[in-house]
Design an enzyme around this catalytic site. Structure first.
Site, PDB file in Angstrom:
ATOM      1  N   LYS A 148      35.395  34.562  46.445  1.00  0.00           N
ATOM      2  CA  LYS A 148      35.191  35.900  47.011  1.00  0.00           C
ATOM      3  C   LYS A 148      34.369  35.846  48.301  1.00  0.00           C
ATOM      4  CE  LYS A 148      35.604  38.155  42.493  1.00  0.00           C
ATOM      5  NZ  LYS A 148      34.854  38.537  41.286  1.00  0.00           N
ATOM      6  N   ASP A 151      34.350  31.656  40.941  1.00  0.00           N
ATOM      7  CA  ASP A 151      34.926  32.967  41.236  1.00  0.00           C
ATOM      8  C   ASP A 151      34.171  33.619  42.411  1.00  0.00           C
ATOM      9  OD1 ASP A 151      36.483  35.492  40.286  1.00  0.00           O
ATOM     10  OD2 ASP A 151      34.398  36.151  40.294  1.00  0.00           O
ATOM     11  N   GLY A 177      34.168  41.257  25.750  1.00  0.00           N
ATOM     12  CA  GLY A 177      35.303  41.176  26.671  1.00  0.00           C
ATOM     13  C   GLY A 177      34.885  41.116  28.131  1.00  0.00           C
ATOM     14  N   GLY A 220      36.350  44.158  42.963  1.00  0.00           N
ATOM     15  CA  GLY A 220      37.085  45.145  42.158  1.00  0.00           C
ATOM     16  C   GLY A 220      37.237  46.480  42.875  1.00  0.00           C
ATOM     17  N   VAL A 263      45.489  44.937  35.499  1.00  0.00           N
ATOM     18  CA  VAL A 263      45.429  45.667  36.773  1.00  0.00           C
ATOM     19  C   VAL A 263      46.734  46.434  37.019  1.00  0.00           C
ATOM     20  CG1 VAL A 263      44.977  45.501  39.250  1.00  0.00           C
ATOM     21  CG2 VAL A 263      43.805  43.948  37.676  1.00  0.00           C
ATOM     22  N   GLU A 267      42.236  44.863  49.220  1.00  0.00           N
ATOM     23  CA  GLU A 267      40.918  45.432  48.910  1.00  0.00           C
ATOM     24  C   GLU A 267      40.435  45.043  47.511  1.00  0.00           C
ATOM     25  OE1 GLU A 267      38.713  47.722  50.917  1.00  0.00           O
ATOM     26  OE2 GLU A 267      37.645  46.634  49.380  1.00  0.00           O
ATOM     27  N   ILE A 304      35.019  48.181  44.519  1.00  0.00           N
ATOM     28  CA  ILE A 304      34.069  48.451  45.614  1.00  0.00           C
ATOM     29  C   ILE A 304      34.797  48.345  46.953  1.00  0.00           C
ATOM     30  CG2 ILE A 304      31.920  47.742  46.727  1.00  0.00           C
ATOM     31  CD1 ILE A 304      31.174  46.276  44.143  1.00  0.00           C
ATOM     32  N   VAL A 362      38.329  41.382  46.105  1.00  0.00           N
ATOM     33  CA  VAL A 362      36.879  41.098  46.080  1.00  0.00           C
ATOM     34  C   VAL A 362      36.149  42.364  45.657  1.00  0.00           C
ATOM     35  CG1 VAL A 362      34.854  40.432  47.446  1.00  0.00           C
ATOM     36  CG2 VAL A 362      37.084  39.432  47.970  1.00  0.00           C
TER      37      VAL A 362
HETATM   38  N1  HSE Z   1      35.678  37.466  36.161  1.00  0.00           N
HETATM   39  C1  HSE Z   1      35.280  38.279  37.282  1.00  0.00           C
HETATM   40  C2  HSE Z   1      33.877  38.798  37.062  1.00  0.00           C
HETATM   41  C3  HSE Z   1      36.173  39.447  37.526  1.00  0.00           C
HETATM   42  O1  HSE Z   1      33.279  38.553  36.013  1.00  0.00           O
HETATM   43  O2  HSE Z   1      33.349  39.447  37.966  1.00  0.00           O
HETATM   44  C4  HSE Z   1      37.394  39.122  38.301  1.00  0.00           C
HETATM   45  O3  HSE Z   1      37.115  38.735  39.609  1.00  0.00           O
END
Ligand code: HSE
Length: 400
Positions: A200, A196, A182, A129, A12, A124, A131, A127
């Protein structure tokens, strides 16, 4: 000239460097001022990279430089990101971050610190990415009572479920492919177990209601037990399976869950496929709005960080208020939530499933030696009780 520093030259951080350089003109035109990266902090060296001109290894160089107005924290993790963020804010430098772990754990505390020092803490990119969702919740929907937030907030799991649905592949095979491409981490637990997405939705729910949601209060189930058989039933009912992260407000009660749901085409989230994310927000006045895009990836996430940089640059010396108090938002027990459930049992007795679960739609010829059916509406507690008594439940997926 607005001078900024980037902490961490990983995916990032290097994206932020690239966005600021490549979009220099467009940023200057829209901001009315130039943004320049004065420092990038990293412990590593980058010999063949233009970053080497601005690379530093000591945080004190950034913290003590009065020219630095804005710091982008793109290190991830809590240590040393938390300490660096605190020190920057204490010096009146605004911090823009993509670090959802830090935001989820210390959001209210860091926002308070920013307010005390007349600067801002914006997140921003933490959560969804690239968006825009934090800013809409904070500003465009500030006049609304938020009734529910339903998100596909994890690209890895959405990619896996999409491939399982379209290609009939097993979970393990798609996971392996996602790792090769990846999209999935070598250790995919945080994604596939729903953790994850849970962090969020905890952040989004905290922002929606201004109080702090503890992510451990959210019932969280991942996608590891979803099979090709589940998808065969989904196909038979014209549905698909999505990992939803959802919070709902009913009167003064709040519930939240991360779990796979069976979703039909009338829900706009049905069409969100592959690594894409989307968030559907239901409000009491304006109705539904949906936010869609790349939930991860270098430039998408970096672009969201830079959007926050521009916001801070327009408000230097001022605090951009983000309503998120330290007070706990009580999340009700999921047991009281009422819904329908799709259940598979190792039985062929249709009358029995009707009397046991109030089965309404039955699927008797999708998989041999079992029946799949959709129950009548009941609470989660009632479902658990009936499933325990039945003793032959193979799987359950909640209906959207
Ligand atoms: N590993 C997360 C995803 C991305 O697959 O959406 C980072 O928040």
């Amino acid at each position: 000239m607005v001078k900024i520093a980037i902490l961490g030259y990983g995916t990032v951080g290097s994206g932020v460097f690239e966005v600021v350089r490549k979009n220099r003109e467009v940023i200057s035109r829209k901001l009315g001022d130039e943004v320049q990266v004065k420092y990038v902090l990293d412990i590593r060296e980058f010999e063949d990279d233009p970053v080497k001109e601005v690379l530093v290894h000591d945080i004190n160089q950034i913290i003590t430089d009065p020219e630095i107005a804005i710091v982008c924290e793109t290190m991830g993790g809590v240590k040393p990101a938390y300490d660096f963020t605190r020190r920057a804010l204490e010096c009146g430098k605004s911090v823009c971050t993509s670090n959802k772990e830090l935001v989820e754990k210390y959001g209210p505390q860091l926002l308070k610190l920013a307010k005390e020092h007349q600067c801002s803490y914006l997140f921003e990119a933490s959560v969804g990415g690239g968006i825009p969702i934090i800013r809409p919740l904070r500003t465009s929907l500030a006049q609304e009572e938020i009734l529910s937030i339903t998100g596909i907030l994890n690209g890895t799991t959405n990619y896996i479920l999409t491939k399982m649905g379209t290609e009939g592949l097993a979970f393990e095979d798609v996971l392996k492919r996602a790792q090769e491409k990846g999209y999935a981490e070598k250790n995919p637990d945080a994604d596939v177990l729903g953790l994850d997405a849970c962090r969020k939705i905890a952040i989004l729910t905290s922002l929606a209601y201004g109080k702090n949601v503890d992510f451990s209060d959210i019932t969280t189930e991942g996608i590891t037990s979803i099979t090709d058989k589940d998808f065969a039933y989904a196909k038979a009912m014209g549905a698909t399976i999505k990992l939803f992260a959802q919070s709902v407000k009913k009167e003064d009660q709040y519930d939240a869950i991360v779990a796979p749901f069976l979703v039909k085409p009338d829900n706009p989230l049905y069409a969100v496929n592959g690594v894409f994310n989307a968030i559907l927000v239901k409000c009491n006045m304006g109705g539904e709005t949906m936010y869609y895009g790349k939930g991860a990836g270098k430039l998408a996430t970096a672009s969201a960080v830079v959007a926050d940089v521009l916001d801070c640059a327009r408000h230097i010396g001022k605090h951009l208020d983000v309503k998120w108090e330290d007070q706990k938002l009580e999340i009700s027990s999921i047991d009281e939530v009422t819904r329908r459930f799709f259940v598979r049992v190792s039985s062929k007795d249709e009358d029995w499933v009707k009397s046991m679960f109030g089965a309404q739609e039955l699927f008797t010829d999708v998989v041999p030696d079992e029946i799949g059916f959709i129950t009548e509406e009941m609470t989660e507690a009632e479902y658990k009780k009936r499933a325990a008594n039945a003793k032959n439940v193979l799987s359950m997926i909640r209906m959207d």
